[in-house]
Design an enzyme around this catalytic site. Structure first.
Site: not given
Length: 257
Positions: A94, A162, A67-68, A166
């Site tokens: 990613n 999101y 789990d990043v 980003k």
């Protein structure tokens, strides 16, 4: 372990590598001769993907569940990479998720935090571990490639978590490129527009536009993204693609919306 060939001697880690764009990137890197580790939260999906990639390429592909967004899980992931291969030459950040497409005021704190944790904190934690390894290994250095998305420059409606993460990835990319410079560590970003995966199926059938209308948008084969990553990874460490945009030609991105 799946497969046994590693023609280049290079070791790559792809987060979110079990499905979609990540899986395509992992397969392309494997075909290009990299030993590949894929990570994600679902061990069964990862193991299946590793078998499929190794069967297609003949390369060595390892699956490590992680789990990043969890620092301990990220440390264990990078420890596993070193245990298996002894070094790390390429990290592809990613992994990522999105929140429901609802008005900003309707988002819950938990939804916001989940996206920030996976998309931004996760990329930071993985970058942090990669830097430690790449600075210390012999030969020194390596490369980090971040999945920025075209949301790194231009939002869709109702996409604040999101889009914010980003946009932040661009800052992380530039900071990493700067801080890694003295240590032969290159960092670049690939901004993707409408890769055709399960995650983007809705785009092909109809998605909200800036003027409030609903319209279908063109998509592209994820292998075009994967091939671009392979090119970025193929450069010597004295050369870097800082940013690259790969997108569906006719998607409504360039121009007034």
């Amino acid at each position: 372990m799946t497969g046994s060939v590693n023609k280049s001697g290079s070791v790559a880690l792809v987060t979110g590598g079990g499905t979609g764009v990540g899986k395509a990137i992992a397969q392309a890197l494997s075909a290009a001769g990299h030993a590949v580790v894929i990570s994600g939260r679902r061990a069964d999906v990862l193991e299946q993907a590793a078998r499929e990639i190794a069967a297609a390429t003949g390369g060595r592909v390892e699956a490590v569940a992680a789990d990043v967004g969890d620092p301990a899980s990220v440390r264990a992931l990078f420890d596993a990479v070193i245990e298996k291969f002894g070094r790390l030459d390429l990290l592809v950040n990613n992994a990522g998720i999105s929140a429901p497409g609802v008005p900003m005021e309707e988002l819950t704190f938990e939804q916001w935090n989940a996206v920030v944790g996976a998309n931004l904190t996760g990329a930071f934690l993985c970058t942090q571990q990669a830097l430690r390894i790449m600075k210390a290994q012999t030969p020194r250095g390596g490369r980090i490639i971040n999945n920025g998305s075209i949301s790194a420059t231009t939002p869709r409606p109702n996409s604040a978590p999101y889009t914010a993460t980003k946009h932040a990835i661009t800052g992380l990319t530039k900071s990493t490129a700067l801080d890694g410079r003295p240590f032969d560590i290159a960092c670049g970003q690939i901004d993707i527009g409408n890769a055709g995966t399960e995650m983007t199926q809705k785009i092909a059938t109809g998605v909200i536009q800036a003027n409030g209308s609903i319209a279908a948008e063109p998509t592209i084969d994820p292998m075009h993204i994967a091939n671009a990553v392979v090119y970025m990874a193929s450069l010597p460490l004295d050369a870097n693609v800082l940013t690259m945009t790969v997108m569906a030609t006719k998607m409504p991105f360039v121009g007034r919306g």
